[in-house]
Design a protein around this motif. Structure first.
Motif, PDB file in Angstrom:
ATOM      1  N   PRO A   1      -2.348   0.437  13.610  1.00  0.00           N
ATOM      2  CA  PRO A   1      -3.201   1.562  12.930  1.00  0.00           C
ATOM      3  C   PRO A   1      -2.935   1.635  11.432  1.00  0.00           C
ATOM      4  CG  PRO A   1      -1.511   2.607  14.296  1.00  0.00           C
ATOM      5  CD  PRO A   1      -1.502   1.231  14.811  1.00  0.00           C
ATOM      6  N   ALA A   2      -1.772   1.264  11.025  1.00  0.00           N
ATOM      7  CA  ALA A   2      -1.271   1.169   9.655  1.00  0.00           C
ATOM      8  C   ALA A   2      -2.311   0.015   8.916  1.00  0.00           C
ATOM      9  CB  ALA A   2      -0.308   1.340   9.049  1.00  0.00           C
ATOM     10  N   ALA A   3      -2.150  -0.944   9.688  1.00  0.00           N
ATOM     11  CA  ALA A   3      -2.679  -2.241   9.081  1.00  0.00           C
ATOM     12  C   ALA A   3      -4.233  -2.227   9.263  1.00  0.00           C
ATOM     13  CB  ALA A   3      -2.345  -3.630   9.658  1.00  0.00           C
ATOM     14  N   THR A   4      -4.890  -1.436  10.000  1.00  0.00           N
ATOM     15  CA  THR A   4      -6.064  -1.525  10.307  1.00  0.00           C
ATOM     16  C   THR A   4      -6.776  -0.730   9.051  1.00  0.00           C
ATOM     17  OG1 THR A   4      -6.120  -1.639  12.774  1.00  0.00           O
ATOM     18  CG2 THR A   4      -8.105  -0.553  11.821  1.00  0.00           C
TER      19      THR A   4
ATOM     20  N   GLN B   1       0.798  -1.308   0.031  1.00  0.00           N
ATOM     21  CA  GLN B   1      -0.199   0.017   0.184  1.00  0.00           C
ATOM     22  C   GLN B   1       1.023   1.185  -0.120  1.00  0.00           C
ATOM     23  OE1 GLN B   1      -3.035  -0.146  -0.362  1.00  0.00           O
ATOM     24  NE2 GLN B   1      -3.387   1.904  -0.605  1.00  0.00           N
ATOM     25  N   GLY B   2       1.925   1.171   0.883  1.00  0.00           N
ATOM     26  CA  GLY B   2       2.807   2.424   0.907  1.00  0.00           C
ATOM     27  C   GLY B   2       3.458   2.631  -0.560  1.00  0.00           C
ATOM     28  N   LEU B   3       3.985   1.361  -1.362  1.00  0.00           N
ATOM     29  CA  LEU B   3       4.438   1.643  -2.375  1.00  0.00           C
ATOM     30  C   LEU B   3       3.505   2.093  -3.566  1.00  0.00           C
ATOM     31  CD1 LEU B   3       6.970   0.640  -4.292  1.00  0.00           C
ATOM     32  CD2 LEU B   3       5.906  -1.371  -4.804  1.00  0.00           C
ATOM     33  N   LEU B   4       2.297   1.611  -3.502  1.00  0.00           N
ATOM     34  CA  LEU B   4       1.286   2.107  -4.548  1.00  0.00           C
ATOM     35  C   LEU B   4       0.853   3.676  -4.299  1.00  0.00           C
ATOM     36  CD1 LEU B   4      -0.937  -1.028  -4.551  1.00  0.00           C
ATOM     37  CD2 LEU B   4       0.622  -0.302  -6.168  1.00  0.00           C
ATOM     38  N   GLU B   5       0.994   3.945  -3.118  1.00  0.00           N
ATOM     39  CA  GLU B   5       0.550   5.650  -2.959  1.00  0.00           C
ATOM     40  C   GLU B   5       1.920   6.422  -3.174  1.00  0.00           C
ATOM     41  OE1 GLU B   5      -0.858   6.118   1.141  1.00  0.00           O
ATOM     42  OE2 GLU B   5      -2.440   4.560   1.108  1.00  0.00           O
TER      43      GLU B   5
ATOM     44  N   ALA C   1      -4.049  -0.984  -6.607  1.00  0.00           N
ATOM     45  CA  ALA C   1      -3.534   0.341  -7.085  1.00  0.00           C
ATOM     46  C   ALA C   1      -4.857   0.821  -7.898  1.00  0.00           C
ATOM     47  CB  ALA C   1      -2.506  -0.247  -8.066  1.00  0.00           C
ATOM     48  N   THR C   2      -5.953   0.111  -8.304  1.00  0.00           N
ATOM     49  CA  THR C   2      -6.985   0.620  -9.109  1.00  0.00           C
ATOM     50  C   THR C   2      -7.841   1.575  -8.186  1.00  0.00           C
ATOM     51  OG1 THR C   2      -8.473  -1.355  -8.807  1.00  0.00           O
ATOM     52  CG2 THR C   2      -6.798  -1.387 -10.606  1.00  0.00           C
ATOM     53  N   LEU C   3      -7.982   1.369  -6.858  1.00  0.00           N
ATOM     54  CA  LEU C   3      -8.756   2.159  -5.962  1.00  0.00           C
ATOM     55  C   LEU C   3      -8.149   3.561  -6.107  1.00  0.00           C
ATOM     56  CD1 LEU C   3      -9.359  -0.141  -2.838  1.00  0.00           C
ATOM     57  CD2 LEU C   3     -10.948   0.713  -4.623  1.00  0.00           C
ATOM     58  N   LEU C   4      -6.529   3.374  -5.953  1.00  0.00           N
ATOM     59  CA  LEU C   4      -5.995   4.852  -5.886  1.00  0.00           C
ATOM     60  C   LEU C   4      -6.109   5.312  -7.309  1.00  0.00           C
ATOM     61  CD1 LEU C   4      -2.734   3.658  -3.836  1.00  0.00           C
ATOM     62  CD2 LEU C   4      -4.643   4.823  -3.134  1.00  0.00           C
TER      63      LEU C   4
END
Length: 307
Positions: free
Chosen positions: A268-271, A195-199, A294-297
């Protein structure tokens, strides 16, 4: 060479079956969708030299695979599926023999792990929980990492098979369930890292930084991760064919955070990431690779991450 009952010939299992057959083992394979077992058997027939004695035979019920087998390996995607192929009607444990070894390579709950261990003990069989990681390509190439828990001598008995299926086996501990516990931690970490990478890529695109250049920077900095190295080419190609399904990562996030919540430990991050996976699954993205997050972002940013 051993007689092996192999239950589950999906994304990971098909490659594992091929490698075991190529090593000379006799496999009886079962999949709840029979055509997938037949496809796995066809791949072996078309691509493997079986002159060393290896073979693959498709059976109609797990119990038929288990009769006379020294090893029973389950590699399916959920508690319900694992219960069905091992403990359900026609399940493998109805045909397991004294001294056989049952190995669960799926990611399942600790409650089911305890249930399977007790059922095996009742039948005079041994049990190991041994979840795997490495994706479809790792399974096909015999390069999985295997997290195994159980008594040292039982792990040693299974090690020749683990060495065929994987490149690295970690004996986490002798406490059954610790393979599963380790896998929860691993997959939770991978979901958060991805998730961090995709952001990061999303922000790069918004700031007009070419993604190929961003990928080069990440690969040559402290931002480099094994997950990023593997997933980035697929991201740039817009290829979300499953190496590891999004709905399975969703399940594993819930398993991991259920234990954290039971211990009253905030993660918190995982949640937050779990909530994003909840949304992705609700939108029908479960069968795609978990890279499809990635498609959500993309949609929120009104852009495409592909170049």
């Amino acid at each position: 060479m051993s007689v092996i009952a192999f239950l589950g010939t999906g994304t990971m299992g098909a490659g594992m079956v091929r490698n075991l057959a190529a090593a000379g083992h006799e496999l009886r394979i079962y999949n709840r969708t029979k055509s997938r077992a037949e496809a796995a058997a066809d791949v072996v027939a078309d691509t493997v030299d079986l002159s060393s004695g290896g073979s693959v035979r498709v059976v109609d019920e797990p119990v038929y695979a288990a009769r006379g087998a020294e090893f029973i390996i389950a590699c399916v995607g959920s508690d319900a599926a694992t219960f069905a192929v091992l403990l359900g009607e026609g399940g493998a444990l109805a045909g397991v023999g004294q001294g056989a070894l049952v190995i669960d390579c799926g990611t399942t709950s600790l409650k089911l792990t305890e249930q399977l261990a007790a059922a095996c003990e009742g039948e005079g069989a041994s049990f190991l929980d041994a979840p795997i990681t490495g994706s479809k390509l790792g399974a096909e190439g015999g390069k999985l990492t295997i997290m195994v828990a159980g008594e040292e001598e039982i792990v040693a008995r299974a090690m020749p098979l683990f060495e065929i299926m994987g490149k690295h086996t970690v004996h986490v501990s002798e406490r059954l369930g610790d393979g599963q516990r380790a896998k929860y931690c691993l997959n939770m970490t991978q979901a958060v890292v991805l998730q961090g990478l995709l952001e990061g890529y999303t922000l790069a695109k918004l700031l007009d930084v070419p993604l190929t250049k961003m990928a080069e920077i990440l690969e040559n900095s402290a931002g480099k991760t094994g997950l990023g190295t593997f997933k980035t080419p697929y991201l740039l190609a817009g290829d979300f064919e499953p190496h590891f399904r999004l709905d399975l990562m969703h399940k594993d996030l819930h398993l991991a955070l259920r234990h954290a919540e039971n211990e009253r430990v905030p993660l918190p991050a995982a949640t937050v990431v779990r909530g994003l996976y909840d949304q992705a699954v609700a939108e029908g993205m479960g069968p795609r690779d978990f890279l499809a997050m990635a498609t959500l972002l993309e949609r929120w940013a009104k852009l495409e991450l592909r170049e």
